[in-house]
Design a protein around this motif. Structure first.
Motif, PDB file in Angstrom:
ATOM      1  N   VAL A 133       7.315   0.267   0.939  1.00 17.49           N
ATOM      2  CA  VAL A 133       6.790  -0.532   0.265  1.00 17.49           C
ATOM      3  C   VAL A 133       5.116  -0.506   1.654  1.00 17.49           C
ATOM      4  N   GLY A 134       5.481  -1.365   2.735  1.00 19.53           N
ATOM      5  CA  GLY A 134       4.146  -1.276   3.332  1.00 19.53           C
ATOM      6  C   GLY A 134       3.398  -0.470   3.456  1.00 19.53           C
ATOM      7  N   GLN A 135       4.117   1.071   4.043  1.00 22.76           N
ATOM      8  CA  GLN A 135       3.547   2.260   3.541  1.00 22.76           C
ATOM      9  C   GLN A 135       2.639   2.519   2.187  1.00 22.76           C
ATOM     10  N   TRP A 136       3.353   2.261   1.617  1.00 26.00           N
ATOM     11  CA  TRP A 136       2.459   2.580   0.279  1.00 26.00           C
ATOM     12  C   TRP A 136       1.077   1.964   0.108  1.00 26.00           C
ATOM     13  N   LYS A 156       3.788  -7.275   4.071  1.00 29.85           N
ATOM     14  CA  LYS A 156       4.244  -5.953   5.203  1.00 29.85           C
ATOM     15  C   LYS A 156       5.646  -6.253   5.709  1.00 29.85           C
ATOM     16  N   GLU A 157       5.734  -8.001   6.762  1.00 29.65           N
ATOM     17  CA  GLU A 157       6.055  -8.648   6.741  1.00 29.65           C
ATOM     18  C   GLU A 157       7.482  -8.537   6.347  1.00 29.65           C
ATOM     19  N   LEU A 158       7.333  -8.635   4.929  1.00 30.32           N
ATOM     20  CA  LEU A 158       8.262  -9.065   4.015  1.00 30.32           C
ATOM     21  C   LEU A 158       8.369  -8.287   3.606  1.00 30.32           C
ATOM     22  N   VAL A 159       7.460  -6.623   3.277  1.00 30.34           N
ATOM     23  CA  VAL A 159       8.783  -6.210   2.374  1.00 30.34           C
ATOM     24  C   VAL A 159       9.605  -4.714   2.818  1.00 30.34           C
ATOM     25  N   PRO A 160       9.802  -4.012   2.437  1.00 31.29           N
ATOM     26  CA  PRO A 160      10.514  -2.862   2.320  1.00 31.29           C
ATOM     27  C   PRO A 160       9.777  -1.798   3.561  1.00 31.29           C
ATOM     28  N   SER A 173       9.476  -0.104  -7.200  1.00 30.34           N
ATOM     29  CA  SER A 173       9.625  -0.573  -5.785  1.00 30.34           C
ATOM     30  C   SER A 173       9.321  -1.269  -4.994  1.00 30.34           C
ATOM     31  N   VAL A 174       7.137  -1.035  -5.174  1.00 31.38           N
ATOM     32  CA  VAL A 174       6.613  -2.107  -5.452  1.00 31.38           C
ATOM     33  C   VAL A 174       6.201  -3.207  -5.759  1.00 31.38           C
ATOM     34  N   PHE A 175       6.153  -2.635  -7.433  1.00 28.51           N
ATOM     35  CA  PHE A 175       5.820  -3.938  -8.133  1.00 28.51           C
ATOM     36  C   PHE A 175       6.763  -5.186  -7.733  1.00 28.51           C
ATOM     37  N   ASN A 176       8.289  -4.190  -8.111  1.00 32.09           N
ATOM     38  CA  ASN A 176       9.167  -5.990  -7.736  1.00 32.09           C
ATOM     39  C   ASN A 176       9.671  -6.528  -5.806  1.00 32.09           C
ATOM     40  N   SER A 177       8.803  -5.348  -4.940  1.00 33.01           N
ATOM     41  CA  SER A 177       8.830  -6.037  -3.977  1.00 33.01           C
ATOM     42  C   SER A 177       7.493  -7.254  -3.761  1.00 33.01           C
ATOM     43  N   LEU A 178       6.617  -6.569  -5.084  1.00 27.40           N
ATOM     44  CA  LEU A 178       5.356  -7.753  -4.619  1.00 27.40           C
ATOM     45  C   LEU A 178       5.955  -8.754  -5.095  1.00 27.40           C
ATOM     46  N   GLU A 179       6.511  -8.868  -6.621  1.00 30.74           N
ATOM     47  CA  GLU A 179       6.545  -9.826  -7.247  1.00 30.74           C
ATOM     48  C   GLU A 179       7.716 -10.591  -6.184  1.00 30.74           C
ATOM     49  N   THR A 180       8.444 -10.677  -5.825  1.00 34.38           N
ATOM     50  CA  THR A 180       9.414 -11.261  -5.027  1.00 34.38           C
ATOM     51  C   THR A 180       8.755 -11.836  -3.843  1.00 34.38           C
TER      52      THR A 180
END
Length: 64
Positions: free
Chosen positions: A39-42, A32-36, A9-16
Protein backbone atom coordinates in the motif's frame (compact mmCIF):
# COMPACT_ATOMS: atom_id res chain seq x y z
CA UNK A 1 -16.55 15.11 -8.75
CA UNK A 2 -16.76 11.32 -8.41
CA UNK A 3 -14.89 9.40 -5.76
CA UNK A 4 -11.47 8.03 -6.70
CA UNK A 5 -11.38 4.27 -7.32
CA UNK A 6 -8.46 2.50 -5.69
CA UNK A 7 -7.55 -1.18 -5.22
CA UNK A 8 -9.52 -2.75 -2.37
CA UNK A 9 -6.33 -3.37 -0.35
CA UNK A 10 -5.50 0.33 -0.56
CA UNK A 11 -9.05 1.37 0.30
CA UNK A 12 -9.22 -0.95 3.32
CA UNK A 13 -5.84 0.19 4.63
CA UNK A 14 -6.69 3.88 4.21
CA UNK A 15 -10.04 3.40 5.96
CA UNK A 16 -8.32 1.64 8.86
CA UNK A 17 -5.80 4.47 9.25
CA UNK A 18 -8.50 7.16 8.88
CA UNK A 19 -10.77 5.59 11.47
CA UNK A 20 -7.88 5.12 13.91
CA UNK A 21 -7.26 8.87 14.04
CA UNK A 22 -3.55 8.24 14.62
CA UNK A 23 -2.30 10.48 11.80
CA UNK A 24 -3.51 13.35 9.67
CA UNK A 25 -4.59 11.88 6.33
CA UNK A 26 -2.56 14.58 4.53
CA UNK A 27 0.60 13.10 6.11
CA UNK A 28 1.66 10.49 3.58
CA UNK A 29 4.81 9.61 5.53
CA UNK A 30 2.73 8.94 8.65
CA UNK A 31 0.20 6.89 6.70
CA UNK A 32 2.96 4.81 5.12
CA UNK A 33 4.24 3.89 8.59
CA UNK A 34 0.87 2.29 9.39
CA UNK A 35 0.00 0.44 6.17
CA UNK A 36 1.44 -2.69 4.51
CA UNK A 37 4.43 -2.17 2.21
CA UNK A 38 2.43 -2.77 -0.98
CA UNK A 39 0.00 0.00 0.00
CA UNK A 40 2.92 2.34 0.75
CA UNK A 41 4.35 1.56 -2.68
CA UNK A 42 0.97 2.31 -4.27
CA UNK A 43 0.96 5.68 -2.46
CA UNK A 44 4.46 6.44 -3.77
CA UNK A 45 3.37 5.70 -7.34
CA UNK A 46 0.00 7.50 -7.08
CA UNK A 47 0.52 10.64 -4.98
CA UNK A 48 -1.63 12.89 -7.16
CA UNK A 49 -4.41 10.29 -7.31
CA UNK A 50 -4.23 9.96 -3.51
CA UNK A 51 -4.54 13.72 -3.07
CA UNK A 52 -7.53 13.79 -5.42
CA UNK A 53 -9.15 11.09 -3.29
CA UNK A 54 -8.21 12.98 -0.14
CA UNK A 55 -10.48 15.81 -1.29
CA UNK A 56 -13.23 13.88 -3.10
CA UNK A 57 -13.26 10.53 -1.32
CA UNK A 58 -12.23 6.99 -2.19
CA UNK A 59 -14.07 3.87 -3.21
CA UNK A 60 -12.76 0.37 -3.71
CA UNK A 61 -12.41 -0.98 -7.23
CA UNK A 62 -14.43 -4.09 -7.86
CA UNK A 63 -12.34 -7.23 -7.70
CA UNK A 64 -12.06 -8.93 -11.05
Amino acid sequence: MPKVKVPSSVFNSLETVRSSGLVNMADLRGIKELVPDEVGQWLDRNKSLYMEGFFYGFEAEEDI
